[in-house]
Design a protein around this motif. Sequence first.
Motif, PDB file in Angstrom:
ATOM      1  N   VAL A  43       0.844  -1.194   0.000  1.00 53.79           N
ATOM      2  CA  VAL A  43       0.000   0.000   0.000  1.00 53.79           C
ATOM      3  C   VAL A  43       0.880   1.245   0.000  1.00 53.79           C
ATOM      4  O   VAL A  43       1.908   1.280   0.674  1.00 53.79           O
ATOM      5  CB  VAL A  43      -0.919   0.024   1.251  1.00 53.79           C
ATOM      6  N   ALA A  44       0.476   2.274  -0.749  1.00 54.34           N
ATOM      7  CA  ALA A  44       1.182   3.554  -0.750  1.00 54.34           C
ATOM      8  C   ALA A  44       0.629   4.426   0.377  1.00 54.34           C
ATOM      9  O   ALA A  44      -0.504   4.902   0.305  1.00 54.34           O
ATOM     10  CB  ALA A  44       1.014   4.250  -2.091  1.00 54.34           C
ATOM     11  N   TYR A  45       1.436   4.635   1.414  1.00 54.25           N
ATOM     12  CA  TYR A  45       0.992   5.422   2.563  1.00 54.25           C
ATOM     13  C   TYR A  45       1.379   6.893   2.384  1.00 54.25           C
ATOM     14  O   TYR A  45       2.335   7.229   1.685  1.00 54.25           O
ATOM     15  CB  TYR A  45       1.581   4.857   3.856  1.00 54.25           C
ATOM     16  N   ASP A  46       0.611   7.759   3.053  1.00 54.15           N
ATOM     17  CA  ASP A  46       0.841   9.203   2.959  1.00 54.15           C
ATOM     18  C   ASP A  46       1.761   9.709   4.057  1.00 54.15           C
ATOM     19  O   ASP A  46       2.358  10.786   3.916  1.00 54.15           O
ATOM     20  CB  ASP A  46      -0.499   9.948   3.016  1.00 54.15           C
ATOM     21  N   LEU A  47       1.880   8.965   5.161  1.00 54.79           N
ATOM     22  CA  LEU A  47       2.735   9.357   6.284  1.00 54.79           C
ATOM     23  C   LEU A  47       2.979   8.134   7.160  1.00 54.79           C
ATOM     24  O   LEU A  47       2.110   7.263   7.277  1.00 54.79           O
ATOM     25  CB  LEU A  47       2.087  10.480   7.091  1.00 54.79           C
ATOM     26  N   ALA A  48       4.154   8.086   7.790  1.00 55.97           N
ATOM     27  CA  ALA A  48       4.477   6.998   8.718  1.00 55.97           C
ATOM     28  C   ALA A  48       4.784   7.560  10.094  1.00 55.97           C
ATOM     29  O   ALA A  48       5.480   8.574  10.216  1.00 55.97           O
ATOM     30  CB  ALA A  48       5.657   6.177   8.209  1.00 55.97           C
ATOM     31  N   VAL A  49       4.244   6.904  11.124  1.00 50.68           N
ATOM     32  CA  VAL A  49       4.576   7.217  12.513  1.00 50.68           C
ATOM     33  C   VAL A  49       5.405   6.048  13.027  1.00 50.68           C
ATOM     34  O   VAL A  49       4.906   4.916  13.123  1.00 50.68           O
ATOM     35  CB  VAL A  49       3.307   7.397  13.372  1.00 50.68           C
ATOM     36  N   LEU A  50       6.693   6.297  13.345  1.00 50.84           N
ATOM     37  CA  LEU A  50       7.626   5.221  13.656  1.00 50.84           C
ATOM     38  C   LEU A  50       8.165   5.335  15.069  1.00 50.84           C
ATOM     39  O   LEU A  50       8.705   6.386  15.454  1.00 50.84           O
ATOM     40  CB  LEU A  50       8.809   5.239  12.675  1.00 50.84           C
ATOM     41  N   ASP A  51       8.052   4.244  15.834  1.00 52.29           N
ATOM     42  CA  ASP A  51       8.737   4.168  17.118  1.00 52.29           C
ATOM     43  C   ASP A  51      10.211   3.896  16.842  1.00 52.29           C
ATOM     44  O   ASP A  51      10.552   3.062  16.003  1.00 52.29           O
ATOM     45  CB  ASP A  51       8.118   3.044  17.948  1.00 52.29           C
ATOM     46  N   ARG A  70      10.669   6.772  -2.316  1.00 53.91           N
ATOM     47  CA  ARG A  70       9.740   7.909  -2.334  1.00 53.91           C
ATOM     48  C   ARG A  70       9.967   8.785  -1.119  1.00 53.91           C
ATOM     49  O   ARG A  70      10.548   8.353  -0.120  1.00 53.91           O
ATOM     50  CB  ARG A  70       8.287   7.427  -2.363  1.00 53.91           C
ATOM     51  N   ASP A  71       9.497  10.027  -1.202  1.00 54.32           N
ATOM     52  CA  ASP A  71       9.642  10.993  -0.113  1.00 54.32           C
ATOM     53  C   ASP A  71       8.439  10.856   0.821  1.00 54.32           C
ATOM     54  O   ASP A  71       7.423  11.544   0.652  1.00 54.32           O
ATOM     55  CB  ASP A  71       9.735  12.413  -0.676  1.00 54.32           C
ATOM     56  N   LEU A  72       8.567   9.969   1.791  1.00 53.81           N
ATOM     57  CA  LEU A  72       7.462   9.698   2.710  1.00 53.81           C
ATOM     58  C   LEU A  72       7.613  10.541   3.976  1.00 53.81           C
ATOM     59  O   LEU A  72       8.643  10.459   4.656  1.00 53.81           O
ATOM     60  CB  LEU A  72       7.461   8.208   3.085  1.00 53.81           C
ATOM     61  N   LEU A 107      -0.681  13.952  18.928  1.00 51.81           N
ATOM     62  CA  LEU A 107      -0.043  13.272  17.800  1.00 51.81           C
ATOM     63  C   LEU A 107      -0.905  13.396  16.548  1.00 51.81           C
ATOM     64  O   LEU A 107      -0.388  13.655  15.449  1.00 51.81           O
ATOM     65  CB  LEU A 107       0.198  11.803  18.135  1.00 51.81           C
ATOM     66  N   ALA A 108      -2.221  13.211  16.691  1.00 55.94           N
ATOM     67  CA  ALA A 108      -3.121  13.335  15.543  1.00 55.94           C
ATOM     68  C   ALA A 108      -3.040  14.739  14.944  1.00 55.94           C
ATOM     69  O   ALA A 108      -3.061  14.905  13.719  1.00 55.94           O
ATOM     70  CB  ALA A 108      -4.550  13.008  15.964  1.00 55.94           C
ATOM     71  N   THR A 109      -2.925  15.739  15.796  1.00 50.50           N
ATOM     72  CA  THR A 109      -2.797  17.116  15.317  1.00 50.50           C
ATOM     73  C   THR A 109      -1.484  17.311  14.568  1.00 50.50           C
ATOM     74  O   THR A 109      -1.435  17.955  13.512  1.00 50.50           O
ATOM     75  CB  THR A 109      -2.867  18.099  16.496  1.00 50.50           C
ATOM     76  N   ARG A 110      -0.388  16.729  15.098  1.00 49.10           N
ATOM     77  CA  ARG A 110       0.905  16.843  14.430  1.00 49.10           C
ATOM     78  C   ARG A 110       0.875  16.150  13.067  1.00 49.10           C
ATOM     79  O   ARG A 110       1.485  16.617  12.101  1.00 49.10           O
ATOM     80  CB  ARG A 110       2.005  16.262  15.310  1.00 49.10           C
ATOM     81  N   VAL A 111       0.191  15.014  12.986  1.00 46.40           N
ATOM     82  CA  VAL A 111       0.034  14.320  11.702  1.00 46.40           C
ATOM     83  C   VAL A 111      -0.661  15.235  10.701  1.00 46.40           C
ATOM     84  O   VAL A 111      -0.231  15.379   9.544  1.00 46.40           O
ATOM     85  CB  VAL A 111      -0.756  13.012  11.891  1.00 46.40           C
ATOM     86  N   ARG A 112      -1.733  15.863  11.145  1.00 47.17           N
ATOM     87  CA  ARG A 112      -2.485  16.755  10.259  1.00 47.17           C
ATOM     88  C   ARG A 112      -1.608  17.921   9.776  1.00 47.17           C
ATOM     89  O   ARG A 112      -1.624  18.288   8.601  1.00 47.17           O
ATOM     90  CB  ARG A 112      -3.705  17.291  11.014  1.00 47.17           C
ATOM     91  N   VAL A 113      -0.826  18.501  10.691  1.00 49.43           N
ATOM     92  CA  VAL A 113       0.026  19.640  10.348  1.00 49.43           C
ATOM     93  C   VAL A 113       1.093  19.232   9.328  1.00 49.43           C
ATOM     94  O   VAL A 113       1.337  19.950   8.346  1.00 49.43           O
ATOM     95  CB  VAL A 113       0.692  20.211  11.614  1.00 49.43           C
ATOM     96  N   VAL A 114       1.730  18.080   9.549  1.00 50.41           N
ATOM     97  CA  VAL A 114       2.770  17.620   8.620  1.00 50.41           C
ATOM     98  C   VAL A 114       2.181  17.371   7.236  1.00 50.41           C
ATOM     99  O   VAL A 114       2.762  17.771   6.215  1.00 50.41           O
ATOM    100  CB  VAL A 114       3.454  16.345   9.150  1.00 50.41           C
ATOM    101  N   LEU A 115       1.033  16.746   7.176  1.00 51.30           N
ATOM    102  CA  LEU A 115       0.417  16.449   5.882  1.00 51.30           C
ATOM    103  C   LEU A 115       0.033  17.734   5.145  1.00 51.30           C
ATOM    104  O   LEU A 115       0.201  17.834   3.928  1.00 51.30           O
ATOM    105  CB  LEU A 115      -0.811  15.561   6.082  1.00 51.30           C
ATOM    106  N   ARG A 116      -0.485  18.690   5.879  1.00 51.90           N
ATOM    107  CA  ARG A 116      -0.820  19.963   5.229  1.00 51.90           C
ATOM    108  C   ARG A 116       0.433  20.670   4.739  1.00 51.90           C
ATOM    109  O   ARG A 116       0.440  21.277   3.662  1.00 51.90           O
ATOM    110  CB  ARG A 116      -1.581  20.853   6.212  1.00 51.90           C
ATOM    111  N   ARG A 117       1.499  20.601   5.539  1.00 52.76           N
ATOM    112  CA  ARG A 117       2.754  21.232   5.146  1.00 52.76           C
ATOM    113  C   ARG A 117       3.315  20.591   3.887  1.00 52.76           C
ATOM    114  O   ARG A 117       3.970  21.250   3.073  1.00 52.76           O
ATOM    115  CB  ARG A 117       3.749  21.121   6.292  1.00 52.76           C
ATOM    116  N   LYS A 118       3.058  19.291   3.729  1.00 51.56           N
ATOM    117  CA  LYS A 118       3.537  18.555   2.548  1.00 51.56           C
ATOM    118  C   LYS A 118       2.596  18.709   1.359  1.00 51.56           C
ATOM    119  O   LYS A 118       2.798  18.088   0.319  1.00 51.56           O
ATOM    120  CB  LYS A 118       3.691  17.075   2.895  1.00 51.56           C
TER     121      LYS A 118
END
Length: 223
Positions: A43-51, A70-72, A107-118
């Motif tokens: 699957v092509a993901y839009d963002l990864a959250v990695l421990d 790819r630039d993930l 964390l959900a808010t940070r995900v949203r911010v990163v995706l919008r920035r991208k």
Amino acid sequence: MRILLVEDESAIADTVLYALRAEGFETTHCLTGGEALREAQRVAYDLAVLDIGLPDIGGFALCRELRRDRDLPVIFLTAQNAEADRILGLEIGADDYVTKPFSPRELATRVRVVLRRKGGANVPAESEAGFVHDGEGKRIRYRGQALDLTRYEYGLLAALLQRPGAVLSRAQLMDRVWGDALDSGDRTVDTHIKTLRAKLREIGPDSDPIRTHRGLGYSLELG
């Protein structure tokens, strides 16, 4: 938007999954780096959250592998006061990092911010009136809280959210929400609107976004 969560602590993963899915993100959880690499090939993901501290592949090495083709965008989860990890993560191009313990909503808010920035055009957005609609999960949040809706309450609110400001007649709402339920009538719509309003008022007692248009129907005002 598809999010890949790689976290080997199930308790943490469960809270993060709930928060991300409630915000409208389609999220997949992997316990190990190896599992994540196989999933990313599928699957092509839009963002990864990695421990960072995974049991098989370190978070930094996993990040490099995921970004090989790819630039993930990546957000790292780091241990408390792990300054060296944060510095290294930023040096290899991390978009953000969150220190444990953390708030899943943050964390959900940070995900949203990163995706919008991208430049993510399809990032689930909170409306002016505070609604977040997850169509795939059939969930709606209002002012940051998940609404506990029945099947028909969800259908009504979803129909109104699809056309904010438009007046939908009882017949239109019956057709969209109840379909072929022949034993239902106009009063059914009114009854469910009443219970839906009560649930919205519990969260936002200062507003009533559902408007009644006498003789015409109902609308949802987001302004």
